[in-house]
Design an enzyme around this catalytic site. Sequence first.
Site, PDB file in Angstrom:
ATOM      1  N   SER A 245     -19.685   7.050 -21.177  1.00  0.00           N
ATOM      2  CA  SER A 245     -18.701   6.206 -20.503  1.00  0.00           C
ATOM      3  C   SER A 245     -19.179   4.760 -20.495  1.00  0.00           C
ATOM      4  O   SER A 245     -20.281   4.449 -20.932  1.00  0.00           O
ATOM      5  CB  SER A 245     -18.480   6.701 -19.071  1.00  0.00           C
ATOM      6  OG  SER A 245     -19.652   6.450 -18.326  1.00  0.00           O
ATOM      7  N   LYS A 246     -18.325   3.904 -19.962  1.00  0.00           N
ATOM      8  CA  LYS A 246     -18.577   2.453 -19.964  1.00  0.00           C
ATOM      9  C   LYS A 246     -19.976   2.083 -19.471  1.00  0.00           C
ATOM     10  O   LYS A 246     -20.583   1.148 -19.975  1.00  0.00           O
ATOM     11  CB  LYS A 246     -17.558   1.752 -19.059  1.00  0.00           C
ATOM     12  CG  LYS A 246     -16.170   1.729 -19.625  1.00  0.00           C
ATOM     13  CD  LYS A 246     -15.849   0.355 -20.191  1.00  0.00           C
ATOM     14  CE  LYS A 246     -14.505   0.334 -20.882  1.00  0.00           C
ATOM     15  NZ  LYS A 246     -14.593   0.557 -22.316  1.00  0.00           N
TER      16      LYS A 246
END
Length: 483
Positions: A245-246
Site C-alpha cells: 500500500s501507499k
Amino acid sequence: MAEVRVRFAPSPTGELHVGSARTTLFNWLFAKHQRGTYILRFEDTDTERNRPELVEPIMESYRWLGLLWDEGPYFQSQRFELYRQHAQKLLEQGHAYKCYCTPEELEARRKEAMAAKRNPRYDRRCRDLTPEQEQAFIKEGRKPALRIKAPSTGVTVVDDLIRGRVEFDSTDLDDFIIQRGDGRPTYNFAVVVDDVLMKITHVIRADEHLNNTPKQILIYRALNYPLPVFAHVPMVLAKDRSKLSKRHGSTAVSEFQDRGILPEALVNYLARLGWSHGDQEIFTIDELIQHFALEQVHPSAAIFDEEKLLWLNHHYIKSGDPKKIGEQVRAFLVKRGHMSESDAQAVPSETLAKIVDFFKERNRTLVELADSASYLLKDSISYDPEGVKKFLTPDKFPLLEGLAIAFSDVPEFKTATLDHVARGYLETKGKTLKDVAQSCRVAITGRTTGAGLFETMEILGRDKVITRLRQANTLISQASREN
Ligand code: GLU
C-alpha cells in the site's frame, strides 16, 4: 480446444495498482501465448465508489505498459439491461426468488444473529412466500431484490490452475442477492453474466476473489452454462508481508512512470514476480509470451522488491537504444523543472543520446538521467563556490585563455579532436591535462564532478565552452582584485 478468451476487469475506484497490472500482464501473456483474445472490461456498477475520471488514466497506464486489448473496453454500467434479462430468466426458472426484506430489517436480523452467535446469513424467509404474503409486501410499496437459491448441503469445488483443488462448504453459501431492489446487479452476478456473454474461457484474477468463486459457480450452474477455467493469482505483498500500500512507497503504475521507470523494466519485473522460467531474469516481451505458463505461477504471495526493479531498470537503461532512452529523458527535463517545454524540445536527439551514454553506468532511472543531464543543457551556469575557490586560481588564467584560443578554431568540436588539441597546447606550455582538467571543468560546468571533460565540451558546444572559459577568467581576475 475453443479459442482462448480472457479478460481483465478493473474497477475504476483507484489508479491502476501494480498488483492489478501484474494480474493483467498474466492474462495478457496467457492470451498472447495461446493466440487468444484479451478483453478489457470496466466493472463500474458500484456507483458510490466509482470514479469515471479514472477510466482514461487506467487505460493510459495499460497503453504505457504495452498491454493493449483486442476487444473493449466494455462498461458494465452500460449493460444493466443484459443483467436484468438474465436475472429474470433465473427467476422464471425457479433458481431465484424475490426478497422483500428491507436493508434495515436485514441489518437488524444480522445483528441479532451475531449477538446469539448464529451464522448471520440470510434466513431465507422470502424463499417460500405465499401469494398473499407477497401481495401484502407489494402493497406496502416494497421493491424486491432477487436472491439466488443456494444449496444447503454439499461442497463446491474450485479447480484452480494455480491453487489446485479448493473446496468450499456449500452450507456457507448464502441465498445471496443477484439484483438489488433498485434494479442494479450485484458484483458477482454481473461478472458471471459478462464472462458468459463474452465467452471467457479462462478467468485469471486476483486471489482476493477466490471466495467469490463458489458463488459465481452457483450462478453458472443456475444459468446452465459451462464453467470457465479459474486461475487465482496470489497477492503482491510488501517486504513486511502486509498488503502493498501507499505507506510502502509507490503502488500505482503511474507513480513508477513518474519516477522514471521504463515500461519494459516494469513489465519484466512484474512477470517475474511469482512466475519463473529457470533462472532467467531478463526477458524480452517475445520471450515472456513464448515461455509464460499459468501452471508455473507460484501459489504463494509474492514480495515486492524495489531494489530488484531498479536493478532491472538500470539494465534496460544501459542496454536500450540511447536515442530512444534520450527521448524519454526529454520529458523528464521538463517534469523535473530543469527546462521549459520549448527549451527541452529544442535539444537535439543526438545530444540526449550522448548524455544517456555518459551517464547510463551510474544512473538507474530516467529521473536520475534528467537530473544528471540538466547542467549540460541549461543556458545558465551555477558555480560551486568550493570548486571555484579551489580550482579557479590566478595561475590557471593563462592556461584557460590559451585553451579558449586553441579551441576557437578546431575544425570539429568533437571529443577526440578537443582532447588532442588540448594536450598539444598544454605540452607547449610544459603542462599536462592533470594540471588544468578540474579548473576547466569548474569553468565550463560550475561543478567539480560530471561526465568526461571533453565529452562535456562536445555536448556544450563551441560557443558555450569558449564563453565560459573566458567568463571563468573574469571570475579569477575579480577574485584577485578583491584580495
Ligand atoms: N473488478 C475486479 C477487481 O477490480 C475484478 C474481478 C474479476 O476479475 O473477476 O478486482
